[in-house]
Every structure is written in structure tokens, then in C-alpha cells.
Motif scaffolding. Structure first.
Motif, PDB file in Angstrom:
ATOM      1  N   ILE A 287       0.844  -1.204   0.000  1.00  0.00           N
ATOM      2  CA  ILE A 287       0.000   0.000   0.000  1.00  0.00           C
ATOM      3  C   ILE A 287       0.876   1.250   0.000  1.00  0.00           C
ATOM      4  N   LYS A 288       1.944   1.227   0.783  1.00  0.00           N
ATOM      5  CA  LYS A 288       2.865   2.366   0.835  1.00  0.00           C
ATOM      6  C   LYS A 288       3.487   2.626  -0.544  1.00  0.00           C
ATOM      7  N   LYS A 289       3.919   1.551  -1.228  1.00  0.00           N
ATOM      8  CA  LYS A 289       4.481   1.709  -2.572  1.00  0.00           C
ATOM      9  C   LYS A 289       3.438   2.281  -3.531  1.00  0.00           C
ATOM     10  N   MET A 290       2.205   1.768  -3.435  1.00  0.00           N
ATOM     11  CA  MET A 290       1.144   2.249  -4.320  1.00  0.00           C
ATOM     12  C   MET A 290       0.861   3.726  -4.067  1.00  0.00           C
ATOM     13  N   LYS A 291       0.837   4.131  -2.827  1.00  0.00           N
ATOM     14  CA  LYS A 291       0.603   5.537  -2.489  1.00  0.00           C
ATOM     15  C   LYS A 291       1.743   6.424  -2.974  1.00  0.00           C
ATOM     16  N   GLU A 292       2.964   5.916  -2.865  1.00  0.00           N
ATOM     17  CA  GLU A 292       4.134   6.667  -3.346  1.00  0.00           C
ATOM     18  C   GLU A 292       4.019   6.908  -4.852  1.00  0.00           C
ATOM     19  N   ILE A 293       3.664   5.876  -5.573  1.00  0.00           N
ATOM     20  CA  ILE A 293       3.503   5.980  -7.024  1.00  0.00           C
ATOM     21  C   ILE A 293       2.352   6.927  -7.349  1.00  0.00           C
ATOM     22  N   ARG A 294       1.228   6.739  -6.669  1.00  0.00           N
ATOM     23  CA  ARG A 294       0.052   7.577  -6.909  1.00  0.00           C
ATOM     24  C   ARG A 294       0.342   9.046  -6.629  1.00  0.00           C
ATOM     25  N   ALA A 295       1.063   9.326  -5.553  1.00  0.00           N
ATOM     26  CA  ALA A 295       1.356  10.714  -5.189  1.00  0.00           C
ATOM     27  C   ALA A 295       2.130  11.416  -6.303  1.00  0.00           C
ATOM     28  N   GLU A 296       3.127  10.749  -6.826  1.00  0.00           N
ATOM     29  CA  GLU A 296       3.916  11.377  -7.894  1.00  0.00           C
ATOM     30  C   GLU A 296       3.156  11.387  -9.214  1.00  0.00           C
ATOM     31  N   ALA A 297       2.439  10.313  -9.506  1.00  0.00           N
ATOM     32  CA  ALA A 297       1.698  10.229 -10.762  1.00  0.00           C
ATOM     33  C   ALA A 297       0.504  11.176 -10.794  1.00  0.00           C
ATOM     34  N   SER A 298      -0.058  11.493  -9.631  1.00  0.00           N
ATOM     35  CA  SER A 298      -1.247  12.351  -9.605  1.00  0.00           C
ATOM     36  C   SER A 298      -0.959  13.749 -10.139  1.00  0.00           C
ATOM     37  N   GLU A 299       0.283  14.157 -10.076  1.00  0.00           N
ATOM     38  CA  GLU A 299       0.666  15.452 -10.638  1.00  0.00           C
ATOM     39  C   GLU A 299       0.806  15.386 -12.156  1.00  0.00           C
ATOM     40  N   LEU A 300       0.834  14.163 -12.696  1.00  0.00           N
ATOM     41  CA  LEU A 300       1.106  13.984 -14.116  1.00  0.00           C
ATOM     42  C   LEU A 300      -0.089  13.489 -14.924  1.00  0.00           C
ATOM     43  N   ILE A 301      -0.756  12.446 -14.440  1.00  0.00           N
ATOM     44  CA  ILE A 301      -1.782  11.775 -15.247  1.00  0.00           C
ATOM     45  C   ILE A 301      -2.978  11.339 -14.397  1.00  0.00           C
ATOM     46  N   PRO A 302      -4.109  11.059 -15.071  1.00  0.00           N
ATOM     47  CA  PRO A 302      -5.248  10.508 -14.332  1.00  0.00           C
ATOM     48  C   PRO A 302      -4.969   9.066 -13.903  1.00  0.00           C
ATOM     49  N   GLN A 303      -5.693   8.618 -12.866  1.00  0.00           N
ATOM     50  CA  GLN A 303      -5.485   7.274 -12.325  1.00  0.00           C
ATOM     51  C   GLN A 303      -6.826   6.619 -12.025  1.00  0.00           C
ATOM     52  N   VAL A 304      -6.899   5.319 -12.293  1.00  0.00           N
ATOM     53  CA  VAL A 304      -8.096   4.550 -11.987  1.00  0.00           C
ATOM     54  C   VAL A 304      -7.694   3.204 -11.392  1.00  0.00           C
ATOM     55  N   VAL A 305      -8.663   2.532 -10.788  1.00  0.00           N
ATOM     56  CA  VAL A 305      -8.443   1.200 -10.229  1.00  0.00           C
ATOM     57  C   VAL A 305      -9.470   0.259 -10.815  1.00  0.00           C
ATOM     58  N   PHE A 306      -9.013  -0.883 -11.310  1.00  0.00           N
ATOM     59  CA  PHE A 306      -9.900  -1.986 -11.668  1.00  0.00           C
ATOM     60  C   PHE A 306      -9.963  -2.903 -10.457  1.00  0.00           C
ATOM     61  N   MET A 307     -11.136  -3.022  -9.868  1.00  0.00           N
ATOM     62  CA  MET A 307     -11.335  -3.943  -8.760  1.00  0.00           C
ATOM     63  C   MET A 307     -11.935  -5.214  -9.363  1.00  0.00           C
ATOM     64  N   THR A 308     -11.102  -6.230  -9.513  1.00  0.00           N
ATOM     65  CA  THR A 308     -11.492  -7.447 -10.228  1.00  0.00           C
ATOM     66  C   THR A 308     -12.082  -8.506  -9.292  1.00  0.00           C
ATOM     67  N   ARG A 309     -12.580  -9.558  -9.899  1.00  0.00           N
ATOM     68  CA  ARG A 309     -13.113 -10.738  -9.198  1.00  0.00           C
ATOM     69  C   ARG A 309     -14.214 -10.389  -8.202  1.00  0.00           C
TER      70      ARG A 309
END
Length: 169
Positions: A73-95
Motif C-alpha cells: 500500500i505504501k508503494k502504491m501511495k508513493e507511485i500515486r502521489a507522484e503520478a497524480s501530478e502527471l496523469i489521471p489514475q483509476v483502479v480496476f477492482m477485479t473478481r
């Protein structure tokens, strides 16, 4: 290679950010212990719009949201924090059919299911993704025959990704 807990496990968050920015070429083999940097011969110094990623999509099984460890979760938040300044983000919640009997019986009830909404809220709270950017979908796991209802659900989610990416561009 996905994200895993630990410094030298899974894709390095820096590699994902470099991919978003367009610094990583197609067919690059990620190395968990050696993230790409400017000294690497494969590093793209001046990426074009075609080199860049236009929407970040995270894929998380609905039944695993609760048990994903804090390191991931920490890694995902780190990526999201930096990416949020650059591009849109979505989550596919599967199964989703594996966590809700109602959606298992009838996939068209996915947005009426209290259980699915709870999983979406948990995903939103843990990752910091707004609810309208989380798309519950069902996998073709048990049946390989085309299913129009399942296809419509996935097509709607993919359409939202394309719209988000087009808005970015």
C-alpha cells in the motif's frame, strides 16, 4: 512483475514513475534490484508524448483489498502521489463475483451490491483513490464463452480510461 513488499521485491516504484514519464522503452525488462536511471543505455532522455503513459491503471482483486500488506500500500501511495501530478489514475477492482453472491448470480447488480460498495470504499480509503475512479469488474475465469453483460461492464470501465487519457492528452 507487480508490486511486492520490500525494497528489493517486485517493480521498483521509481521504474513505474519513469515509465509514466516516458523514460522507459517498450519491452524493457524491469529489474527489482536495479531501477533504471539516466546512466542506463535504455533510458529515454527526451521522451515524446508517444513514449509517455496517459493513464495509470491499478488492478486489485476485490477479495485481496483487506489483506494487501502495508508495504505494498505504501508503494502504491508513493507511485500515486507522484503520478497524480502527471496523469489521471483509476483502479480496476477485479473478481467481484468472488466476494458477493448477488454479483455472482447476476453481474448487472454490481452497482446495487452493498458488499461491492463496501469493497470500493475500503479500496478508496486504503489507496486514496476517489470512488468514481474505481471500477468493479468480473474476470472471465470460469467461462470462456462471450458474455454480453460482462463485456458491457468491462467496456464501460475501458471507455472511462480512454476518456481520462484523452482528457490528459
Amino acid at each position: 512483475m507487480g508490486l511486492e513488499e520490500g525494497v528489493y521485491k517486485g517493480v521498483h516504484p521509481g521504474d513505474i514513475i519513469n515509465a509514466v514519464k516516458g523514460h522507459i522503452p517498450d519491452d524493457y525488462k524491469f529489474k527489482y534490484n536495479a531501477p533504471i536511471d539516466k546512466e542506463n543505455t535504455n533510458y529515454i532522455n527526451k521522451p515524446t508524448l508517444n513514449d509517455q503513459i496517459h493513464c495509470l491503471v491499478s488492478v486489485i482483486p476485490a477479495g485481496k483489498i483487506t489483506i494487501i500488506n502495508d508495504g505494498v500500500i505504501k508503494k502504491m501511495k508513493e507511485i500515486r502521489a507522484e503520478a497524480s501530478e502527471l496523469i489521471p489514475q483509476v483502479v480496476f477492482m477485479t473478481r467481484v463475483d468472488q466476494v458477493c453472491i448477488m454479483t455472482q448470480r447476476d453481474i448487472t447488480k454490481i452497482y446495487q451490491s452493498r458488499k461491492i460498495k463496501e469493497k470500493m470504499m475500503e479500496c478508496s480509503n486504503r489507496l486514496g483513490v476517489v470512488m468514481n475512479c474505481i471500477f468493479p469488474v468480473k474476470n472471465y475465469s470460469d467461462d470462456n464463452n462471450p458474455n454480453e453483460k460482462l463485456n458491457c461492464l468491462m467496456l464501460e470501465a475501458l471507455t472511462q480510461i480512454v476518456c481520462a487519457a484523452n482528457a490528459y492528452v
